[in-house]
Design a protein around this motif. Structure first.
Motif, PDB file in Angstrom:
ATOM      1  N   CYS A  78       0.906  -1.243  -0.017  1.00  0.00           N
ATOM      2  CA  CYS A  78       0.031  -0.028  -0.190  1.00  0.00           C
ATOM      3  C   CYS A  78       0.901   1.367  -0.094  1.00  0.00           C
ATOM      4  N   ALA A  79       1.862   1.144   0.729  1.00  0.00           N
ATOM      5  CA  ALA A  79       3.028   2.371   0.591  1.00  0.00           C
ATOM      6  C   ALA A  79       2.480   3.842   0.879  1.00  0.00           C
ATOM      7  N   PRO A  80       1.880   4.120   2.042  1.00  0.00           N
ATOM      8  CA  PRO A  80       1.278   5.309   2.166  1.00  0.00           C
ATOM      9  C   PRO A  80       2.598   6.187   2.680  1.00  0.00           C
ATOM     10  N   ALA A  81       2.333   7.579   2.471  1.00  0.00           N
ATOM     11  CA  ALA A  81       3.310   8.654   2.862  1.00  0.00           C
ATOM     12  C   ALA A  81       3.650   8.609   4.282  1.00  0.00           C
ATOM     13  N   ARG A  82       2.715   8.206   5.004  1.00  0.00           N
ATOM     14  CA  ARG A  82       3.042   8.032   6.593  1.00  0.00           C
ATOM     15  C   ARG A  82       3.080   6.589   6.939  1.00  0.00           C
ATOM     16  N   ASP A  83       3.936   5.858   7.499  1.00  0.00           N
ATOM     17  CA  ASP A  83       3.940   4.657   7.984  1.00  0.00           C
ATOM     18  C   ASP A  83       2.828   4.281   8.817  1.00  0.00           C
ATOM     19  N   VAL A  84       2.184   5.001   9.658  1.00  0.00           N
ATOM     20  CA  VAL A  84       1.131   4.774  10.559  1.00  0.00           C
ATOM     21  C   VAL A  84      -0.112   4.628   9.798  1.00  0.00           C
ATOM     22  N   ASP A  85      -0.145   4.998   8.428  1.00  0.00           N
ATOM     23  CA  ASP A  85      -1.421   4.993   7.780  1.00  0.00           C
ATOM     24  C   ASP A  85      -1.434   3.459   6.813  1.00  0.00           C
ATOM     25  N   CYS A  86      -0.469   2.770   7.098  1.00  0.00           N
ATOM     26  CA  CYS A  86      -0.260   1.421   6.558  1.00  0.00           C
ATOM     27  C   CYS A  86      -1.436   0.544   7.048  1.00  0.00           C
ATOM     28  N   VAL A  87      -2.244  -0.136   5.951  1.00  0.00           N
ATOM     29  CA  VAL A  87      -3.177  -1.139   6.130  1.00  0.00           C
ATOM     30  C   VAL A  87      -2.765  -2.493   5.857  1.00  0.00           C
ATOM     31  N   CYS A  88      -1.453  -2.672   5.602  1.00  0.00           N
ATOM     32  CA  CYS A  88      -1.076  -4.228   5.429  1.00  0.00           C
ATOM     33  C   CYS A  88      -0.964  -4.721   6.746  1.00  0.00           C
ATOM     34  N   THR A  89      -1.096  -6.224   6.583  1.00  0.00           N
ATOM     35  CA  THR A  89      -0.783  -6.850   7.974  1.00  0.00           C
ATOM     36  C   THR A  89       0.804  -7.258   7.918  1.00  0.00           C
TER      37      THR A  89
END
Length: 502
Positions: free
Chosen positions: A352-363
């Protein structure tokens, strides 16, 4: 019976071997027979050279013609032999003087009207002729600048078969290469354009100084590709010998531009993440052609989105990373290509590679699987691993970082120090030094290597990783202007191996 001879060169990989071509004109029904393990393209040359001779004012013998290429056990491929084949027939038919063919090698493909067309692999062919003791070589004028890069052999350029015949008869002169210093005209983006990322910039400088491999991880748009594209610019220019090596590979691959006969800057090769094993390491039918790892020789191989590349493609890098060359076996023999490049891997931390690591939805399982394509043995060969962090407000400032020229000066100084240290052993960069030499001839003080011994005892470092950490420590020492790495340099080298995979 009449017998004629001419000489050409067979190129296998980047190595060449002089081929003797004999033409026998004897009794029998008219026909042309070719022997000596020719491939399909060479078989078709019978019709090309016959038409070229007839359309150039010569006459083709009205009898049986046998053309033999030796060594007979060496596979012959391509159209490089056309000119020599035609001249061998004319020599046997006494249409050109007997003495004129001595000590000259002929290269070039013939068109039906007798024009000489450019061929691949001219530079390695001319080098092979020179090393074999030949005094002169004739090439198509389109390849004259490339052939003229070789000193110690007389190079002549011809536009057509008619020009070569007139030269052999002493009726006219052929073109000689124009003297000059060639500039490949390649310019890379400047390091001053990179905003922030001091840790990644420093890692790139260390990599350039010691020819080490790098892995950059971080969210998309953070500057991984931007940094990788600037690595060739901070590398020192190629030496004359290195430039000839790189140019020979690109000549065989057919990627050498007509207007730039010499590649003097480190190449930058960035294959797409959907590339195949053959495209990466080399392949093809008959004799293998150079792949991306060879075209990146003495330069940079950049694999963007490396987590998207096939596992087999990634694993195929392990041998060239360790040996600095690739050997590919195909139907017509084994091709050897140099492949001493700097590998730069770039990857997002997760799908998913979001801009912020806290927004990652990957398990956690998905994150581990995403970078799991990069096997332990492959990552063990990567010396520097950097996890890049997002830039907050720095992108909006007008601060300008160090330029490529400033960084390249430090890199060149470090490389000169390393080359002087390893000069008696034949190594030029720290990355080339074998592990046994580091451990036995250039042993560091016991206090300095304690961090490595500790890592080996607890299993967090392999023996190969220990050797690579020692190489990086020597590079850090060279950049600092020291003589022998201390515990600080060794610790920093180990720290580089622990980053970037979280």
């Amino acid at each position: 019976m009449a017998l004629g001879k001419a000489f050409s060169v067979a190129v296998t990989g980047v190595d060449g071997q002089v081929v003797e071509i004999e033409a026998d004109i004897g009794r029998g029904l008219p026909g042309t027979h070719l022997v000596g393990l020719p491939d399909t393209a060479l078989h078709e040359s019978r019709d090309r050279i016959k038409a070229a001779v007839s359309n150039s004012g010569g006459s083709w013998p009205d009898s049986r013609v046998v053309l033999a290429l030796s060594p007979a056990t060496l596979p012959k491929m391509g159209s490089v032999y056309d000119l020599a084949l035609a001249l061998a027939v004319l020599h046997a038919d006494k249409q050109i003087p007997r003495a004129s063919m001595r000590r000259t090698v002929f290269l070039g493909e013939l068109a039906l009207d007798g024009r000489l067309r450019r061929i691949r692999g001219v530079l390695p062919a001319v080098l092979a002729a020179k090393n074999a003791g030949w005094s002169s070589v004739v090439v198509p004028t389109a390849a004259l600048a490339e052939a003229g890069l070789v000193d110690g052999i007389d190079v002549f350029g011809a536009r057509s078969l008619k020009d070569v015949v007139a030269w052999l008869r002493g009726e006219d002169d052929l073109v000689r290469p124009a003297p000059g210093v060639w500039d490949d005209g390649v310019s890379y983006p400047d390091m001053s354009e990179v905003v922030g990322q001091p840790e990644a910039r420093w890692a790139l400088e260390v990599a350039a100084a010691g020819a080490h491999h790098v892995m950059l991880t971080g969210p998309p748009g953070i500057g991984k590709t931007m940094l990788a594209q600037r690595l060739p610019g901070i590398l020192p220019p190629l030496t004359e010998q290195e430039a000839l090596e790189v140019t020979a590979i690109h000549s065989v691959a057919g990627t050498l531009p007509d207007d730039r006969p010499l590649i003097g800057s480190p190449p930058f090769i960035a294959p797409h993440h959907s590339t195949s094993v053959s495209a990466m390491v080399g392949g093809g039918s008959g004799m293998a052609k150079p792949g991306a790892v060879s075209r990146a020789h003495r330069g940079v191989l950049f694999l963007d989105e490396c987590a998207e590349i096939g596992v087999k493609v990634l694993e195929s890098l392990r041998t060239p990373l360790e040996d600095g060359e690739i050997r590919i076996a195909r139907r017509d023999g084994v091709a050897r290509y140099p492949a001493r490049f700097q590998l730069v891997l770039a990857a997002n931390p997760c799908p998913c590679a979001p801009a912020r690591d806290v927004d990652c939805v990957c398990t956690p399982t998905v994150r581990r699987k995403y970078l799991g394509k990069l096997s332990g043995p492959l990552l063990d060969r990567v010396d520097l691993r950097i996890a890049m962090k997002a830039v907050a407000t720095g992108a909006l400032t007008d601060d300008v970082g160090e330029t490529t020229e400033v960084v390249r000066a430090r890199v060149t100084g470090a490389r000169d120090a390393a080359a002087e240290r390893w000069r008696d052993y034949g190594w030029r960069t720290n990355a080339e030094v074998p592990g046994p030499a580091l451990r036995q001839k250039f042993t560091l003080p016991r206090e300095s290597v304690r961090p490595i011994e500790r890592a080996l005892r607890n299993g967090s470092l392999t023996a190969r990783g220990a050797d690579r950490a020692l190489r990086v420590s020597w590079t850090l020492c060279d950049l600092a202007g020291g003589n022998v790495p201390g515990i600080d340099e060794v610790g920093a080298a180990l720290d580089f191996r622990d980053r970037g995979m979280s």
